[in-house]
Design an enzyme around this catalytic site. Structure first.
Site, PDB file in Angstrom:
ATOM      1  N   ASP A 193       0.805  -1.222   0.000  1.00 38.22           N
ATOM      2  CA  ASP A 193       0.000   0.000   0.000  1.00 38.22           C
ATOM      3  C   ASP A 193       0.839   1.273   0.000  1.00 38.22           C
ATOM      4  O   ASP A 193       0.292   2.374   0.108  1.00 38.22           O
ATOM      5  CB  ASP A 193      -0.928   0.030   1.218  1.00 38.22           C
ATOM      6  CG  ASP A 193      -2.084  -0.950   1.082  1.00 38.22           C
ATOM      7  OD1 ASP A 193      -2.334  -1.425  -0.035  1.00 38.22           O
ATOM      8  OD2 ASP A 193      -2.741  -1.238   2.108  1.00 38.22           O
ATOM      9  N   ARG A 253       0.148  -1.727   7.739  1.00 36.76           N
ATOM     10  CA  ARG A 253       0.766  -0.577   7.083  1.00 36.76           C
ATOM     11  C   ARG A 253       1.879   0.071   7.917  1.00 36.76           C
ATOM     12  O   ARG A 253       2.528   1.008   7.445  1.00 36.76           O
ATOM     13  CB  ARG A 253      -0.294   0.466   6.725  1.00 36.76           C
ATOM     14  CG  ARG A 253      -1.297  -0.027   5.689  1.00 36.76           C
ATOM     15  CD  ARG A 253      -2.024   1.102   5.015  1.00 36.76           C
ATOM     16  NE  ARG A 253      -1.124   1.923   4.198  1.00 36.76           N
ATOM     17  CZ  ARG A 253      -1.525   2.987   3.501  1.00 36.76           C
ATOM     18  NH1 ARG A 253      -2.808   3.349   3.521  1.00 36.76           N
ATOM     19  NH2 ARG A 253      -0.667   3.683   2.782  1.00 36.76           N
ATOM     20  N   ARG A 259      -9.811   5.952  10.745  1.00 38.03           N
ATOM     21  CA  ARG A 259      -8.352   5.806  10.781  1.00 38.03           C
ATOM     22  C   ARG A 259      -7.733   6.785  11.786  1.00 38.03           C
ATOM     23  O   ARG A 259      -7.455   6.422  12.921  1.00 38.03           O
ATOM     24  CB  ARG A 259      -7.767   5.996   9.381  1.00 38.03           C
ATOM     25  CG  ARG A 259      -8.224   4.932   8.366  1.00 38.03           C
ATOM     26  CD  ARG A 259      -7.743   3.534   8.711  1.00 38.03           C
ATOM     27  NE  ARG A 259      -8.097   2.554   7.696  1.00 38.03           N
ATOM     28  CZ  ARG A 259      -7.367   2.285   6.629  1.00 38.03           C
ATOM     29  NH1 ARG A 259      -6.238   2.929   6.413  1.00 38.03           N
ATOM     30  NH2 ARG A 259      -7.747   1.360   5.761  1.00 38.03           N
ATOM     31  N   HIS A 265     -11.187   7.535   4.683  1.00 40.28           N
ATOM     32  CA  HIS A 265     -10.268   8.670   4.806  1.00 40.28           C
ATOM     33  C   HIS A 265     -10.981   9.925   4.307  1.00 40.28           C
ATOM     34  O   HIS A 265     -11.808   9.858   3.398  1.00 40.28           O
ATOM     35  CB  HIS A 265      -9.008   8.469   3.949  1.00 40.28           C
ATOM     36  CG  HIS A 265      -7.941   7.646   4.593  1.00 40.28           C
ATOM     37  ND1 HIS A 265      -7.153   6.755   3.891  1.00 40.28           N
ATOM     38  CD2 HIS A 265      -7.502   7.591   5.870  1.00 40.28           C
ATOM     39  CE1 HIS A 265      -6.288   6.183   4.706  1.00 40.28           C
ATOM     40  NE2 HIS A 265      -6.481   6.681   5.918  1.00 40.28           N
ATOM     41  N   CYS A 286      -5.056   9.538  -3.206  1.00 41.02           N
ATOM     42  CA  CYS A 286      -4.329   8.602  -2.346  1.00 41.02           C
ATOM     43  C   CYS A 286      -2.896   8.415  -2.820  1.00 41.02           C
ATOM     44  O   CYS A 286      -1.998   8.191  -2.006  1.00 41.02           O
ATOM     45  CB  CYS A 286      -5.037   7.252  -2.321  1.00 41.02           C
ATOM     46  SG  CYS A 286      -6.601   7.230  -1.423  1.00 41.02           S
TER      47      CYS A 286
END
Length: 288
Positions: free
Chosen positions: A74, A99, A144, A173, A276
């Protein structure tokens, strides 16, 4: 508003950090878009990413690259790797352990490239949840980044923070539900026509804040939100969007923007789109 009466928009030079998706795949699921059983095509992801990279360069923007890390599929989603204002880079602290491997590579890159690194204490996922509009930081929470990171980022940068709560797990997000179209502050405060957002992604209190602070914002349809139409990057004139967000494209043209469509359908399998993959690097006047 017709294009004849729309304000004249001005493209401004941007500097972006990107990461080539050499290791992209979907091997775990930490958002509703990720289905490990569904095949992914890394070569296709790289090719689509390259189109976005080249579109930025062709329009005069500077693109810097952070090296991809094996075992960090990612990392292509560089927006989550930090939040940068005036040469200060607030580093990431990811919610999910999958992550966490990205944290040090991003912070090492900032330190090695002349940014003043601020290591985080609170959980935050960078420009995925922090968006700069004029002198105001829009800050997302709910899935998040934590509310405590909103306090931390406000204290670090000395700016007003508007906390917004996301309620739809598909839009986990802030940068999936709000697009900053022109972050430059206008006369008398923030230009109230410079964001677009998806109303249904927010709770009632957050919608009230957005309606009050940005009464002229573009309200994007669920259909365009569902294809990550709001996960967009803008230089103030050119707005890089999904080709499937046709309604949003028309709204942008009506407001005097120039939509530039880029297909990142393969990277959407990981729950990410244009924004992103794009971290804005805002340096200070001294170039730090």
């Amino acid at each position: 508003m017709s294009t004849a009466t729309a304000p004249a928009r001005i493209a401004q030079h941007r500097t972006y950090l990107m990461c080539r998706p050499e290791h992209f795949t979907v091997s775990y699921s930490i958002n509703p878009w990720m289905e490990p059983a569904r095949p992914t095509d890394t070569a296709k992801a790289v090719a689509q990413w390259q189109v976005l990279h080249d579109a930025y360069v062709a329009l005069g923007h500077e693109v810097l690259l952070v090296d991809p890390v094996e075992g960090a599929p990612d990392m292509v989603y560089t927006a989550n790797g930090g939040f940068v204002i005036d040469g200060v880079a607030y580093g990431p602290k990811f919610r999910f352990v999958e992550r966490a491997v990205e944290e040090e590579p991003f912070m090492d890159w900032f330190a090695a490239n002349g940014f003043r690194l601020a290591r985080p204490i609170e959980v935050n996922e960078g420009e995925g949840d922090f968006l700069l509009v004029g002198d105001v930081i829009l800050a997302g929470t709910g899935f998040r980044s934590t509310g405590d990171s909103h306090r931390e980022v406000g204290e670090l940068f000395g700016r007003e923070v508007l906390s917004l709560t996301l309620v739809d797990p598909r839009f986990y997000h802030l940068d999936t539900a709000i697009a900053v179209l022109d972050p430059v502050q206008g006369p008398g405060g923030v230009d109230k026509a410079n964001i677009a957002y998806l109303p249904g992604a927010f709770d009632d209190a957050s919608r009230a804040v957005l309606e009050q602070r940005f009464p002229d914002a573009i309200l994007v349809s669920d259909e365009d939100g569902d294809v990550f139409g709001l996960n967009s990057a803008s230089d103030g004139y050119n707005v890089f969007i999904s080709p499937r967000a046709t309604g949003f494209e028309a709204q942008l043209r009506e407001r005097g923007y120039n939509p530039v469509t880029v297909d990142l359908s393969e990277l959407l399998l990981g729950g990410g789109g244009i924004k992103c993959c794009t971290l804005e690097l805002r340096r200070d006047e001294a170039g730090a």
